[in-house]
Scaffold this motif. Structure first.
Motif, PDB file in Angstrom:
ATOM      1  N   ALA A   1       0.805  -1.328  -0.133  1.00 22.76           N
ATOM      2  CA  ALA A   1      -0.047  -0.090   0.079  1.00 22.76           C
ATOM      3  C   ALA A   1       0.841   1.429  -0.070  1.00 22.76           C
ATOM      4  CB  ALA A   1      -0.957   0.135   1.258  1.00 22.76           C
ATOM      5  N   ILE A   2       0.852   1.985  -0.880  1.00 22.98           N
ATOM      6  CA  ILE A   2       1.786   3.148  -1.236  1.00 22.98           C
ATOM      7  C   ILE A   2       1.616   4.181  -0.123  1.00 22.98           C
ATOM      8  CG2 ILE A   2       2.268   5.103  -2.893  1.00 22.98           C
ATOM      9  CD1 ILE A   2       1.294   3.308  -5.052  1.00 22.98           C
ATOM     10  N   THR A   3       0.613   4.555   0.347  1.00 27.83           N
ATOM     11  CA  THR A   3       0.413   5.616   1.324  1.00 27.83           C
ATOM     12  C   THR A   3       0.678   5.478   2.505  1.00 27.83           C
ATOM     13  OG1 THR A   3      -2.010   5.402   1.204  1.00 27.83           O
ATOM     14  CG2 THR A   3      -1.203   6.764  -0.349  1.00 27.83           C
TER      15      THR A   3
ATOM     16  N   GLN B   1      -0.569   5.287 -22.219  1.00 29.56           N
ATOM     17  CA  GLN B   1      -1.130   6.252 -20.962  1.00 29.56           C
ATOM     18  C   GLN B   1      -1.421   5.434 -20.024  1.00 29.56           C
ATOM     19  OE1 GLN B   1      -1.065   9.998 -21.707  1.00 29.56           O
ATOM     20  NE2 GLN B   1       0.392   9.113 -22.899  1.00 29.56           N
ATOM     21  N   THR B   2      -0.727   4.326 -19.566  1.00 30.51           N
ATOM     22  CA  THR B   2      -1.038   3.402 -18.539  1.00 30.51           C
ATOM     23  C   THR B   2      -0.154   3.961 -17.218  1.00 30.51           C
ATOM     24  OG1 THR B   2      -1.405   1.701 -19.689  1.00 30.51           O
ATOM     25  CG2 THR B   2      -1.023   1.201 -17.318  1.00 30.51           C
ATOM     26  N   VAL B   3      -0.855   4.282 -16.145  1.00 31.39           N
ATOM     27  CA  VAL B   3      -0.219   5.003 -14.902  1.00 31.39           C
ATOM     28  C   VAL B   3       0.338   3.924 -13.947  1.00 31.39           C
ATOM     29  CG1 VAL B   3      -0.661   6.490 -12.932  1.00 31.39           C
ATOM     30  CG2 VAL B   3      -1.689   7.006 -15.108  1.00 31.39           C
ATOM     31  N   HIS B   4       1.571   3.547 -13.814  1.00 32.23           N
ATOM     32  CA  HIS B   4       2.072   2.818 -12.659  1.00 32.23           C
ATOM     33  C   HIS B   4       2.692   3.565 -11.488  1.00 32.23           C
ATOM     34  CE1 HIS B   4       1.917  -0.305 -15.798  1.00 32.23           C
ATOM     35  NE2 HIS B   4       2.810   0.317 -16.727  1.00 32.23           N
ATOM     36  N   LYS B   5       2.018   3.215 -10.308  1.00 33.20           N
ATOM     37  CA  LYS B   5       2.238   4.055  -9.173  1.00 33.20           C
ATOM     38  C   LYS B   5       3.340   3.178  -8.293  1.00 33.20           C
ATOM     39  CE  LYS B   5      -2.124   6.266  -9.254  1.00 33.20           C
ATOM     40  NZ  LYS B   5      -3.329   6.379  -8.660  1.00 33.20           N
ATOM     41  N   PHE B   6       4.371   3.886  -7.511  1.00 36.41           N
ATOM     42  CA  PHE B   6       5.423   3.117  -6.928  1.00 36.41           C
ATOM     43  C   PHE B   6       5.477   3.637  -5.419  1.00 36.41           C
ATOM     44  CE2 PHE B   6       6.159   3.053 -11.189  1.00 36.41           C
ATOM     45  CZ  PHE B   6       6.886   1.796 -11.500  1.00 36.41           C
ATOM     46  N   CYS B   7       5.554   2.771  -4.447  1.00 36.89           N
ATOM     47  CA  CYS B   7       5.632   3.038  -3.097  1.00 36.89           C
ATOM     48  C   CYS B   7       6.796   3.888  -2.728  1.00 36.89           C
ATOM     49  CB  CYS B   7       5.364   1.948  -2.138  1.00 36.89           C
ATOM     50  SG  CYS B   7       6.880   0.676  -2.337  1.00 36.89           S
ATOM     51  N   SER B   8       8.097   3.883  -3.415  1.00 38.23           N
ATOM     52  CA  SER B   8       9.069   4.586  -3.151  1.00 38.23           C
ATOM     53  C   SER B   8       9.936   4.863  -4.735  1.00 38.23           C
ATOM     54  CB  SER B   8      10.077   3.749  -2.299  1.00 38.23           C
ATOM     55  OG  SER B   8      10.578   2.604  -3.352  1.00 38.23           O
ATOM     56  N   THR B   9      10.766   5.912  -4.817  1.00 37.08           N
ATOM     57  CA  THR B   9      11.433   6.274  -5.655  1.00 37.08           C
ATOM     58  C   THR B   9      12.435   5.066  -6.213  1.00 37.08           C
ATOM     59  OG1 THR B   9      13.187   7.307  -4.381  1.00 37.08           O
ATOM     60  CG2 THR B   9      11.525   8.653  -5.364  1.00 37.08           C
TER      61      THR B   9
ATOM     62  N   VAL C   1      21.242   9.889  -2.758  1.00 37.48           N
ATOM     63  CA  VAL C   1      21.339   8.441  -2.769  1.00 37.48           C
ATOM     64  C   VAL C   1      22.063   8.170  -1.125  1.00 37.48           C
ATOM     65  CG1 VAL C   1      20.648   7.690  -5.038  1.00 37.48           C
ATOM     66  CG2 VAL C   1      23.267   7.810  -4.186  1.00 37.48           C
ATOM     67  N   GLY C   2      21.720   6.930  -0.631  1.00 34.25           N
ATOM     68  CA  GLY C   2      22.675   6.607   0.519  1.00 34.25           C
ATOM     69  C   GLY C   2      22.257   7.344   1.673  1.00 34.25           C
ATOM     70  N   SER C   3      21.209   8.268   1.974  1.00 32.39           N
ATOM     71  CA  SER C   3      21.037   8.792   3.137  1.00 32.39           C
ATOM     72  C   SER C   3      20.696   7.996   4.340  1.00 32.39           C
ATOM     73  CB  SER C   3      19.942  10.090   2.962  1.00 32.39           C
ATOM     74  OG  SER C   3      18.777   9.576   3.051  1.00 32.39           O
ATOM     75  N   GLU C   4      20.549   8.325   5.602  1.00 30.89           N
ATOM     76  CA  GLU C   4      19.770   7.902   6.500  1.00 30.89           C
ATOM     77  C   GLU C   4      18.327   7.721   6.454  1.00 30.89           C
ATOM     78  OE1 GLU C   4      21.581  10.312   9.687  1.00 30.89           O
ATOM     79  OE2 GLU C   4      19.912  11.545   9.671  1.00 30.89           O
ATOM     80  N   ARG C   5      17.648   8.505   5.863  1.00 27.10           N
ATOM     81  CA  ARG C   5      16.455   8.655   5.686  1.00 27.10           C
ATOM     82  C   ARG C   5      15.816   7.364   4.889  1.00 27.10           C
ATOM     83  NH1 ARG C   5      13.587  13.504   7.307  1.00 27.10           N
ATOM     84  NH2 ARG C   5      11.767  11.896   7.853  1.00 27.10           N
ATOM     85  N   GLU C   6      14.658   6.664   5.292  1.00 21.06           N
ATOM     86  CA  GLU C   6      14.269   5.506   4.776  1.00 21.06           C
ATOM     87  C   GLU C   6      12.841   5.823   3.985  1.00 21.06           C
ATOM     88  OE1 GLU C   6      14.559   2.051   7.243  1.00 21.06           O
ATOM     89  OE2 GLU C   6      16.580   2.024   7.002  1.00 21.06           O
ATOM     90  N   GLY C   7      12.356   5.272   3.287  1.00 23.77           N
ATOM     91  CA  GLY C   7      11.289   5.045   2.393  1.00 23.77           C
ATOM     92  C   GLY C   7      10.654   3.757   2.442  1.00 23.77           C
ATOM     93  N   ALA C   8       9.452   3.408   1.763  1.00 27.82           N
ATOM     94  CA  ALA C   8       8.877   2.286   2.158  1.00 27.82           C
ATOM     95  C   ALA C   8       9.748   0.781   1.878  1.00 27.82           C
ATOM     96  CB  ALA C   8       7.875   2.250   0.984  1.00 27.82           C
ATOM     97  N   MET C   9      10.789   0.987   1.125  1.00 27.35           N
ATOM     98  CA  MET C   9      11.654  -0.152   0.752  1.00 27.35           C
ATOM     99  C   MET C   9      13.043   0.034   1.406  1.00 27.35           C
ATOM    100  SD  MET C   9       9.575  -1.986  -0.761  1.00 27.35           S
ATOM    101  CE  MET C   9      10.449  -3.317  -0.881  1.00 27.35           C
TER     102      MET C   9
END
Length: 180
Positions: free
Chosen positions: A50-52, A67-75, A122-130
């Motif tokens: 779940a992305i949000t 024109q298909t939209v693909h959404k991602f939980c992280s960059t 890239v490589g920061s201490e901040r984390e995203g979904a993955m």
């Protein structure tokens, strides 16, 4: 009389060229599609999460042809998809959150920017979904400020490789999903 005919000849040639240009097919101008709002029930195109429900910048890709939209939980997941050989050669519109304009915990879709124009850390201490993710910014100055506070390295869109996505990710982090 001959000189009058020759004087009008350049005018007639230009007129004929203009008419000839109008009779051909008009050049197709393709406008970049606008970003699409990420809804609370949307799932990541790569991992199905779940992305949000997760912090950090998200991404989306709009395919040119369909024109298909693909959404991602992280960059990170967006780049993992976009950098696959079958996707690199296609034309897509890509969007990411400008993290200088929105909160890390819950990015606002009003802050989506063109991913090709963004600057990344890239490589920061901040984390995203993955876990580790690519923090995205509209300016190098904002990326530099983030890097100073959270570590990492500044990189441009064209320089991002699959190796950048795999750098800090232990093999077990994907919970049985395909490795990036």
């Amino acid at each position: 009389m001959k000189s009058a005919q020759f004087k009008s000849l350049p005018f007639l040639l230009m007129f004929a060229l203009l008419l000839g240009g109008c009779s051909g097919e008009a050049e197709k101008v393709v406008e970049k599609p606008a970003p699409v709002h990420i809804e609370s029930g949307d799932e990541c195109h790569v991992c199905g999460m779940a992305i949000t429900r997760f912090p950090g910048p998200k991404g989306e890709v709009i395919t040119e042809k369909e024109q298909t939209v693909h959404k991602f939980c992280s960059t990170r997941d967006m780049f993992a998809w976009a950098l696959q050989p079958e996707n690199v050669v296609r034309k897509h519109t890509l969007y990411v959150h400008d993290m200088s304009q929105t909160e890390w915990a819950s990015p606002d879709d009003a802050a989506l920017i063109d991913a090709r124009e963004a600057v990344y850390v890239v490589g920061s201490e901040r984390e995203g979904a993955m876990g580790q993710t690519l923090a995205s910014f509209s300016t190098e100055s904002a990326a530099h400020d983030f890097m100073t506070e959270h570590g990492g390295e500044i990189i441009r869109y064209d320089a991002i490789t699959l190796e950048h996505l795999n750098t800090e990710m232990p093999m077990g982090d994907m919970h049985g999903e395909m490795q990036h």
